[in-house]
Write a protein that holds these residues in place. Structure first.
Motif, short mmCIF file in Angstrom:
data_model
loop_
_atom_site.label_atom_id
_atom_site.label_comp_id
_atom_site.label_asym_id
_atom_site.label_seq_id
_atom_site.Cartn_x
_atom_site.Cartn_y
_atom_site.Cartn_z
N SER A 158 -47.77 -37.95 3.49
CA SER A 158 -47.43 -39.13 4.76
C SER A 158 -48.85 -39.40 5.35
O SER A 158 -49.67 -38.96 5.14
CB SER A 158 -46.41 -38.76 5.66
OG SER A 158 -47.02 -37.81 6.65
N LYS A 215 -37.88 -38.09 -4.59
CA LYS A 215 -38.39 -37.54 -3.37
C LYS A 215 -38.82 -38.92 -2.88
O LYS A 215 -38.67 -39.28 -1.68
CB LYS A 215 -39.95 -36.73 -3.46
CG LYS A 215 -40.37 -36.52 -2.16
CD LYS A 215 -39.56 -35.68 -1.42
CE LYS A 215 -39.99 -35.59 0.19
NZ LYS A 215 -39.19 -34.91 0.85
N SER A 254 -45.77 -34.39 -1.47
CA SER A 254 -45.69 -35.92 -0.92
C SER A 254 -46.70 -35.65 0.38
O SER A 254 -46.69 -34.75 1.25
CB SER A 254 -44.33 -35.80 -0.26
OG SER A 254 -44.14 -37.19 0.36
N ASN A 267 -41.72 -26.88 3.58
CA ASN A 267 -41.55 -28.22 4.73
C ASN A 267 -42.07 -27.67 6.06
O ASN A 267 -42.80 -26.62 6.11
CB ASN A 267 -39.85 -28.39 4.87
CG ASN A 267 -39.09 -27.24 5.18
OD1 ASN A 267 -39.76 -26.17 5.76
ND2 ASN A 267 -38.18 -27.35 4.90
N TYR A 298 -42.28 -31.29 1.77
CA TYR A 298 -43.26 -32.04 1.17
C TYR A 298 -43.94 -31.62 0.00
O TYR A 298 -45.00 -32.07 -0.49
CB TYR A 298 -44.48 -32.29 2.53
CG TYR A 298 -44.78 -31.11 3.12
CD1 TYR A 298 -45.93 -30.10 2.26
CD2 TYR A 298 -44.33 -30.59 4.28
CE1 TYR A 298 -46.31 -29.19 2.94
CE2 TYR A 298 -44.83 -29.29 4.73
CZ TYR A 298 -45.90 -28.43 3.98
OH TYR A 298 -46.60 -27.42 4.46
N SER A 343 -36.30 -31.84 3.37
CA SER A 343 -37.80 -32.50 3.85
C SER A 343 -38.77 -31.85 3.35
O SER A 343 -39.89 -31.69 3.89
CB SER A 343 -37.46 -32.57 5.35
OG SER A 343 -36.56 -33.45 5.85
#
Length: 390
Positions: free
Chosen positions: A314, A357, A312, A387, A372, A370
């Motif tokens: 951001s 997710k 993931s 994370n 990523y 959390s």
């Protein structure tokens, strides 16, 4: 919606003709303008809310004998709470701002209710009887309630109302999602997103749909689909389910800014490292958060082993995470996956992990770790993650 239902559900038509202020809200039947007496002996106006079960697009039935109520507990003329109204305090999230559910009631007559008319009439007699006697209050207002809906679904989402998670589903309604690559994992992601109330879904894939695609994608195979562009196949497959599913026959590269305008989140589902690198650069440039998926499979001892990956990115951390090379940014020599091994369950699982997710990021699912970056090990059926705490 209500006007259509009235043509095929005579019990609802009887309620309208008698003067009840009926509407539909989030797959609930709502009856407004229900008078009752509160604990201070004052006249109050509440609303009855009851779950709709759609038999098809036009016919409905009751789920059970219970109702929700917008208001406090009704009282008798003598000031005591009305008896025989089981249930208790509860909350329910509805679209209309004027509807605030506070309680649930349960009053089942012997033999149950025959239809909606009997059910509403019975509850109104119990709840409103004292108010009608004391204040000459009238529940028959003949009021027409605006029930305009902006739902993307062409069928009523009765699953959400049954589970009472409408407030959580609302977290997705402003999202425009891009699915870049509609191979095995991408096609399952598309299928999951179609059933999620996002504003729009944009899919991108230039390839054609062949037999091997049918073995690692959801849904049944129609012979006429073979050889057609994936954009045609998937557009037709979902056009009767919801609106705003737009599939394009093109690749996404560094020149695709216009194609991704308005996108608020993206899933990258490509198996070429060089293509992934170019897509990453574009998404980072456009400040679009995204999830990249992949799998690394080996067949060394006769059976297949390996891992599934969900990473993931951001808006804030995408550049630094890309430099970590959590996802392959160049092509891997002799990659077993490029031999098109048909493993639909791994594609589906990879898509499941990715959509979970995404929904964690939106606050739909809890997220204690959390992560990523997450790896699912096929051999041991376990997950490892990274994370900011690692």
């Amino acid at each position: 919606m209500l006007s259509t239902l009235l043509d095929y559900n005579k019990d609802l038509e009887l309620l309208i003709k008698k003067g009840y202020a009926l509407s539909i809200d989030s797959n609930y039947l709502v009856v407004r303008d229900i008078p009752y007496i509160d604990d201070k002996g004052q006249l109050q106006i509440g609303a009855i809310v009851s779950v709709l079960v759609f038999v098809n697009q036009r016919q409905i039935k009751m789920q059970d004998h219970q109702i929700f109520f917008c208001g406090s507990h009704p009282h008798e003329l003598g000031g005591t709470p009305i008896r025989n109204l089981g249930g208790g305090g509860t909350k329910l999230n509805l679209i209309s701002d004027d509807l605030v559910v506070q309680r649930s009631f349960s009053n089942k007559p012997r033999g149950g209710f025959k239809n909606w008319f009997d059910k509403i009439e019975s509850y109104v007699e119990i709840i409103s009887g004292p108010a009608i006697a004391k204040f000459e209050a009238n529940p028959f207002t003949f009021r027409v309630v605006d029930e305009s809906s902006n739902s993307v679904f062409k069928y009523r989402d009765t699953l959400t109302s049954r589970a009472e998670i409408g407030d959580l589903n609302n977290k997705f309604e402003l999202d425009t999602i891009a699915v870049i690559g509609l191979g095995g994992t991408g096609s399952y992601l598309l299928d999951f997103l179609v059933k999620t109330p996002v504003k729009e879904i944009k899919g991108f894939d230039l390839k054609r749909f062949h037999v091997h695609n049918a073995f690692r994608s959801p849904g049944k195979l129609e012979e006429e689909e073979l050889g057609k562009l994936k954009s045609e196949v998937y557009k037709k497959r979902y056009e009767n389910f919801r609106s705003e599913v737009n599939i394009y026959s093109k690749y996404i590269d560094s020149d695709s800014i216009k194609d991704l305008e308005g996108v608020t989140f993206a899933f990258v589902c490509v198996d070429k490292g060089d293509s992934r690198s170019e897509i990453f650069e574009l998404l980072i440039k456009m400040e679009i958060p995204f999830i990249d998926v992949g799998m690394g499979l080996d067949r060394e001892m006769g059976s297949i082993s390996g891992t599934l990956r969900v990473s993931s990115f951001s808006k804030e951390s995408a550049r630094s995470l890309m430099q970590k090379k959590l996802a392959p940014l160049t092509d891997i020599p002799d990659d077993v996956y490029k031999n098109n091994i048909q493993i639909s369950e791994l594609n589906a699982l990879n898509a499941c992990l990715a959509i979970i997710k995404y929904k964690q990021l939106r606050g739909f699912y809890a997220d204690d770790n959390s992560y990523y970056h997450m790896l699912f090990n096929i051999d041991e059926l376990n997950c490892l993650g990274e994370n900011g705490k690692n």
